[in-house]
Write an enzyme that holds these catalytic residues in place. Structure first.
Site, mmCIF file in Angstrom:
data_model
loop_
_atom_site.group_PDB
_atom_site.id
_atom_site.type_symbol
_atom_site.label_atom_id
_atom_site.label_comp_id
_atom_site.label_asym_id
_atom_site.label_seq_id
_atom_site.Cartn_x
_atom_site.Cartn_y
_atom_site.Cartn_z
ATOM 1 C CG HIS A 240 17.530 -4.827 -23.608
ATOM 2 N ND1 HIS A 240 18.364 -3.743 -23.566
ATOM 3 C CD2 HIS A 240 18.294 -5.901 -23.311
ATOM 4 C CE1 HIS A 240 19.582 -4.130 -23.265
ATOM 5 N NE2 HIS A 240 19.577 -5.443 -23.098
ATOM 6 C CB CYS B 292 20.446 -5.132 -19.838
ATOM 7 S SG CYS B 292 21.338 -6.639 -20.261
ATOM 8 C CD GLU C 212 15.844 -1.012 -24.022
ATOM 9 O OE1 GLU C 212 15.138 -1.380 -23.073
ATOM 10 O OE2 GLU C 212 17.011 -1.432 -24.212
#
Ligand code: GLN
Length: 197
Positions: free
Chosen positions: A176, A80, A178
């Site tokens: 994202h 991002c 994660e």
């Protein structure tokens, strides 16, 4: 031996990246100072706000050391805001003097907050080149890629635009990974770093 991978920790979601990298077998640590940057084999630039991160890179005197390491071939993964910073050109970069500054690691033009004009944030299952089965992707005020250079591989698309790219040992995603608990993108990056050794 586990590769030493730093997570740029000036701002943004560093904790989730550290956890994902460790789960993928890396020796992960935070990077806030030039000495910490010197001690890692590779770097993750997390999501957050690219204009703020650019400002803090200057304040912490990390901008030029980071550009130098990237130019020397240190592998990097940006998600991002991190994708925005790894680009060679940023569209809608923000107001001059407080804008997002390109680190010139991936030959691409990225538009900041590109999806924002349509939908602020959304999730989608996308195909990701080389991964087994679709990937659940979370987009938060995400950029998209408008141009890629000849050496850049597009790994995933959303709404017709590239949202994951790779150039050599540089990786970037507009979303994202994660935050989902799916470690495959971090595993890919750790493998890219190990290949270098
Ligand atoms: N819109 C943010 C920026 O310009 C990126 C958002 C994010 O990292 N989730 O940096």
């Amino acid at each position: 031996m586990s590769p030493r991978i730093g997570v740029l920790a000036l701002q943004g979601d560093t904790r989730e990246h550290l956890a994902a990298l460790r789960a993928a077998g890396a020796d992960a640590s935070t990077v806030r100072r030039a000495a910490e940057l010197d001690s890692v084999d590779a770097l993750v630039i997390p999501g957050g706000e690219s204009t703020t991160m650019s400002h803090l890179l200057r304040v912490f005197e990390l901008l030029e050391p980071l550009r130098t390491r990237l130019a020397d071939g240190m592998p990097a993964y940006g998600s991002c805001a991190g994708m925005i910073l790894l680009a060679t050109e940023i569209l809608d970069a923000g107001v001059p003097g407080r804008d997002a500054t390109p680190l010139n690691a991936i030959d691409m033009t990225v538009r900041r907050n590109a999806f924002g004009r349509q939908v602020d944030s959304f999730e989608d299952d996308i195909d990701f080149e080389g991964l087994d089965g679709p990937l659940h992707a979370v987009f938060i005020r995400a950029p998209w890629v408008e141009r890629v250079g000849a050496g850049v591989e597009v790994l995933a698309r959303a709404a017709g635009h590239p949202v994951a790219v790779r150039q050599g040992r540089m990786l970037a995603t507009a979303f994202h990974p994660e935050v989902t608990g799916d470690r495959r993108v971090h595993q890919l990056f750790v493998e890219m770093v190990i290949d270098r050794a």
